[in-house]
Design a protein around this motif. Structure first.
Motif, short mmCIF file in Angstrom:
data_model
loop_
_atom_site.label_atom_id
_atom_site.label_comp_id
_atom_site.label_asym_id
_atom_site.label_seq_id
_atom_site.Cartn_x
_atom_site.Cartn_y
_atom_site.Cartn_z
N THR A 35 0.85 -1.19 0.00
CA THR A 35 0.00 0.00 0.00
C THR A 35 0.88 1.23 0.00
O THR A 35 1.82 1.33 0.80
CB THR A 35 -0.92 0.02 1.23
OG1 THR A 35 -1.72 -1.17 1.24
CG2 THR A 35 -1.84 1.23 1.19
N ARG A 86 1.13 5.72 -0.66
CA ARG A 86 0.44 7.01 -0.76
C ARG A 86 0.97 7.73 -1.99
O ARG A 86 2.17 7.96 -2.12
CB ARG A 86 0.71 7.86 0.50
CG ARG A 86 -0.11 9.16 0.53
CD ARG A 86 0.08 9.89 1.85
NE ARG A 86 -0.77 11.06 1.94
CZ ARG A 86 -1.61 11.32 2.93
NH1 ARG A 86 -1.71 10.48 3.95
NH2 ARG A 86 -2.36 12.43 2.94
N ASP A 104 -4.14 13.68 -2.28
CA ASP A 104 -3.41 12.43 -2.21
C ASP A 104 -4.38 11.26 -2.20
O ASP A 104 -5.52 11.37 -1.72
CB ASP A 104 -2.56 12.39 -0.95
CG ASP A 104 -1.46 13.44 -0.94
OD1 ASP A 104 -1.31 14.16 -1.94
OD2 ASP A 104 -0.77 13.55 0.10
N MET A 143 -4.53 6.74 -1.59
CA MET A 143 -3.89 5.51 -1.19
C MET A 143 -4.14 4.46 -2.26
O MET A 143 -5.28 4.25 -2.67
CB MET A 143 -4.43 5.01 0.15
CG MET A 143 -4.20 5.95 1.32
SD MET A 143 -2.45 6.35 1.60
CE MET A 143 -1.78 4.71 1.90
N ALA A 166 -6.68 9.43 0.53
CA ALA A 166 -5.70 9.22 1.59
C ALA A 166 -6.22 9.78 2.92
O ALA A 166 -7.00 10.74 2.93
CB ALA A 166 -4.38 9.89 1.22
N SER A 172 -2.94 13.74 7.00
CA SER A 172 -1.49 13.61 7.17
C SER A 172 -1.06 13.66 8.63
O SER A 172 0.01 13.16 8.98
CB SER A 172 -0.77 14.72 6.39
OG SER A 172 -1.03 14.61 5.02
N GLY A 181 0.57 5.41 4.92
CA GLY A 181 -0.60 6.28 4.96
C GLY A 181 -0.39 7.56 5.71
O GLY A 181 -0.81 8.63 5.27
#
Length: 284
Positions: free
Chosen positions: A35, A37, A101, A103, A133, A136, A248
């Motif tokens: 996975t 980002r 963003d 994922m 995503a 952050s 992530g």
């Protein structure tokens, strides 16, 4: 008017996925994934490490090596579809503007896998899924320790039963997540993240059987002061801060492990965040 959230994009070998195509991983739980980002529309920190993981784990589970150029092409297509751009073999069409963003999870599995004869020659397929995503800078985590060792801990496989059951049990008891401890009482990893600690101003990476994370590897490269050692649960009160890492969220503070509280504003955590964000993202 607020726009409704986009549904996750899912493509199998570069084409929209059909439900029946997912029967194999649903029925066997045999496969592996990574996975990542995707930032700035088409860039990934540690892309080379994600691709190397897919190659390494495919050798371990299927005895084959995937075509990483083909995987990159599939990811570009799926990300372009998520952003609503015109899709070509290269990805987004001209003029496409990324809107945040995302994922991306790349899963390799063989729909023809025979559970009676799994040693037969495999031809893994490539499933790419895309979703928005997470934030952050999410809130710090409160986690509890649990004795658990994943099957094939160095492989990022899709068999998540034990991991998710442990996480679910912890959350039902009021915790945010779970931190795994091996039979000898040494801290190894979180449910879907690596863990690190700060002792005084030094970073400590626990040694043990765990999944080598891309984010933790990037941090080790950018922060030469990072070291590795065994960390027993009885040593947790000696640590001043703790953090989780994955693709992530990058670096996420831990507020507590069991009854041990940590400094979520420790300056080393900020140093690690800056170090991670300084890593050049590689083009897909």
């Amino acid at each position: 008017m607020a726009q409704p959230p986009r549904r996750p994009v899912a493509e199998l070998d570069g084409h929209p996925v059909r439900g029946e195509a997912l029967l194999a991983p649903a029925l066997t739980g045999y496969g592996h994934f990574t996975t990542m980002r995707v930032v700035d529309g088409c860039r990934v920190r540690g892309l080379d490490l994600h691709l190397a993981r897919l190659v390494r784990d495919s050798r371990a589970l299927f005895g084959t090596e995937p075509d990483t150029d083909r995987i990159r092409r599939y990811v570009r297509r799926a990300v372009a579809r998520h952003h609503g751009a015109a899709v070509t073999d290269a990805g987004a069409g001209a003029g496409a503007v990324p809107d945040g963003d995302v994922m991306v999870r790349v899963t390799l599995f063989d729909p023809e896998l025979d559970i009676v004869r799994p040693a037969t020659e495999a031809e893994p397929r490539v499933l790419v899924t895309v979703r928005p995503a997470p934030a952050s800078h999410p809130a710090p985590l409160r986690v509890r320790t649990t004795r658990h060792l994943r099957d094939l801990p160095t492989v990022k496989h899709i068999s998540l039963l034990g991991t998710l059951h442990a996480r679910r049990s912890a959350q039902l008891d009021g915790w945010d997540d779970v931190l795994f401890v091996d039979p000898e009482g040494h801290v190894t990893e979180g449910a879907t993240w690596n863990v690190g600690f700060v002792r005084d101003d030094s970073v400590v990476w626990p040694c043990g059987e765990s999944l080598p994370g891309v984010t933790s590897e990037l941090l080790r490269r950018t922060d030469p002061g990072c070291g590795g050692t065994t960390v027993g649960v009885e040593q947790l009160p000696q640590m001043t801060a703790a953090f989780a890492t994955n693709a992530g969220v990058g670096v996420r503070p831990l507020a507590a492990v069991d009854d041990v509280s940590f400094d979520t504003g420790h300056p080393v955590l900020d140093r690690l965040r800056r170090a991670y964000l300084s890593v050049d993202a590689q083009p897909l």
